[in-house]
Scaffold this active site. Structure first.
Site, PDB file in Angstrom:
ATOM      1  N   CYS A 111      -3.443  -5.423   7.066  1.00 13.67           N
ATOM      2  CA  CYS A 111      -3.591  -4.266   6.160  1.00 13.67           C
ATOM      3  C   CYS A 111      -4.101  -4.655   4.775  1.00 13.67           C
ATOM      4  O   CYS A 111      -4.546  -3.793   4.022  1.00 13.67           O
ATOM      5  CB  CYS A 111      -2.280  -3.513   6.047  1.00 13.67           C
ATOM      6  SG  CYS A 111      -1.650  -2.980   7.638  1.00 13.67           S
ATOM      7  N   HIS A 251      -2.637   0.904  -0.188  1.00 17.03           N
ATOM      8  CA  HIS A 251      -2.561   0.968   1.266  1.00 17.03           C
ATOM      9  C   HIS A 251      -1.628   2.116   1.654  1.00 17.03           C
ATOM     10  O   HIS A 251      -0.513   2.232   1.122  1.00 17.03           O
ATOM     11  CB  HIS A 251      -2.039  -0.367   1.796  1.00 17.03           C
ATOM     12  CG  HIS A 251      -1.764  -0.342   3.258  1.00 17.03           C
ATOM     13  ND1 HIS A 251      -2.677   0.153   4.165  1.00 17.03           N
ATOM     14  CD2 HIS A 251      -0.681  -0.722   3.986  1.00 17.03           C
ATOM     15  CE1 HIS A 251      -2.166   0.074   5.377  1.00 17.03           C
ATOM     16  NE2 HIS A 251      -0.955  -0.451   5.300  1.00 17.03           N
ATOM     17  N   ASN A 281      -1.393   5.547   8.858  1.00 15.91           N
ATOM     18  CA  ASN A 281      -1.654   4.183   8.384  1.00 15.91           C
ATOM     19  C   ASN A 281      -2.823   3.611   9.188  1.00 15.91           C
ATOM     20  O   ASN A 281      -2.684   3.357  10.380  1.00 15.91           O
ATOM     21  CB  ASN A 281      -0.376   3.352   8.581  1.00 15.91           C
ATOM     22  CG  ASN A 281      -0.553   1.903   8.167  1.00 15.91           C
ATOM     23  OD1 ASN A 281      -1.671   1.426   7.976  1.00 15.91           O
ATOM     24  ND2 ASN A 281       0.558   1.194   8.050  1.00 15.91           N
TER      25      ASN A 281
END
Ligand code: UT7
Length: 324
Positions: A111, A251, A281
């Site tokens: 990520c 993020h 996500n």
């Protein structure tokens, strides 16, 4: 001289999956998912690949910057879900968009991947090795998710975002002003996914569980503790304070994580824009997807100071301070 982002682009699969649909797959509820994560829906591939999504996002970023694909000198794709072990996604994207003069390779920092790829491109340009770069984060996480595991399948989505950056001879202080990046390999098991089963006839392997395993609470605590530190480090290197930052483009993992980070930084949530409610996500795609959205809805305007920050498997995390 500064290195500036002058184009952004993004791409999502056509199929949007609402929380209600997941109630048919696992023991969960729309209410639980909204309250614990802030997510209402996510996009899931019904055939789109990492390469097709990344190529579409890259093409949009080039168009936005007013550049031709043949001008690109460096093409970096951040991903942890490539379709193929070989060739890399970046070479597949190069072929799809016709970036024939670019050097192309992938980078995997989960990520935090887009952020690390952006820093890598920036370093190459600052060093005078390349004059410009096309950098994307692209994921099809739906293929490495266990759709019977309610702890993970409700969180993730597929998508891609890209930026085009180049050396600009501007007088003022623009572009990347400071950054921080960190890795802690000791904490790898907290969020992991094994590779493919070996066919080696000389080494018999036990059957693998080829999906994401995650200790959600550990990742949550890590993000809320480490990300504010990384942001303070990057902001300090840029010679400014947290109060000077207009927007924190983070993020998009969980609304409660963002609230925890904002609280630790003593920053109002209004400066933490979100799209996780709609896209979930998307790992390395999350930051450039949000950046593209904010750019095109007018929330980001020239002269603004932004912090980008990502965190994820590795464990990896970092932050970047940009003057737009
Ligand atoms: O990009 C980085 C990737 N990962 C992350 O960012 C993940 C970070 N972590 C999180 O976002 C949160 O930890 C989760 C959303 C994964 C979980 O939320 P939580 O508030 O930490 O829940 P929990 O794991 O502490 O579980 C609380 C309860 C448990 O039940 P019991 O043991 O209290 O009876 C879970 O079994 O909630 C249960 N639960 C669910 N219930 C309904 C876990 N997942 C679900 C679900 N629906 N989907």
């Amino acid at each position: 001289m500064s290195v500036r982002i002058i184009g952004t682009g993004s791409a999502l699969p056509v199929r949007c999956v609402g929380n209600g649909e997941l109630e048919a797959l696992v023991d969960t509820s729309d209410e639980w998912i909204r309250e614990r994560t802030g997510i209402c829906s996510r996009y899931v591939s019904t055939g789109e690949t990492v390469a097709s999504l990344a190529a579409a996002a890259c093409a949009h970023a080039l168009e936005d910057a007013g550049k031709e694909s043949g001008e690109v000198e460096l093409l970096l794709i951040a991903t942890c879900t490539p379709e193929d072990a070989l060739p890399c996604v970046a070479c597949q994207v190069q072929e799809r968009i016709g970036a024939v003069n670019a050097v192309a390779f992938d980078l995997n920092a989960a990520c935090a991947g887009f952020l690390f790829a952006l820093h890598t491109a920036w370093a190459y340009i600052e060093a005078g090795i390349y004059r410009n770069a096309l950098v994307a984060g692209a994921e099809v996480l739906s293929k490495i998710i266990d759709w019977t595991d309610r702890g993970t399948c409700i969180l993730f989505g597929d998508g891609a975002g890209a930026v085009y950056l180049e050396k600009c001879e501007t007088g003022g202080q623009n572009g990347i002003l400071g950054f921080a990046q960190h890795s802690d390999g000791r904490r790898g098991p907290v969020l992991s996914c094994v590779g493919r089963q070996s066919g080696n006839p000389y080494f018999r392997q036990e059957p693998l569980y080829p999906y994401v395993r995650m200790d959600g609470r550990e990742v949550f605590a890590f993000a809320v503790r480490q990300v504010p530190e990384a942001i303070r480090e990057a902001v300090g290197k840029a010679g400014i304070g947290v109060e000077d930052v207009d927007l924190f483009v983070l993020h998009q993992a969980n609304r409660r994580i963002l609230e925890g980070i904002a609280k630790r930084l003593s920053v109002d949530m209004e400066r933490f824009p979100m799209n996780l409610d709609r896209v979930g996500n998307t790992s390395s795609a999350a930051i450039p997807l949000l950046l593209d959205e904010l750019r095109h809805n007018g929330r980001i305007v020239p002269g603004m100071t932004l912090v980008l920050s990502g965190f994820g498997a590795g464990l990896t995390y970092g932050a970047c301070v940009l003057r737009w």
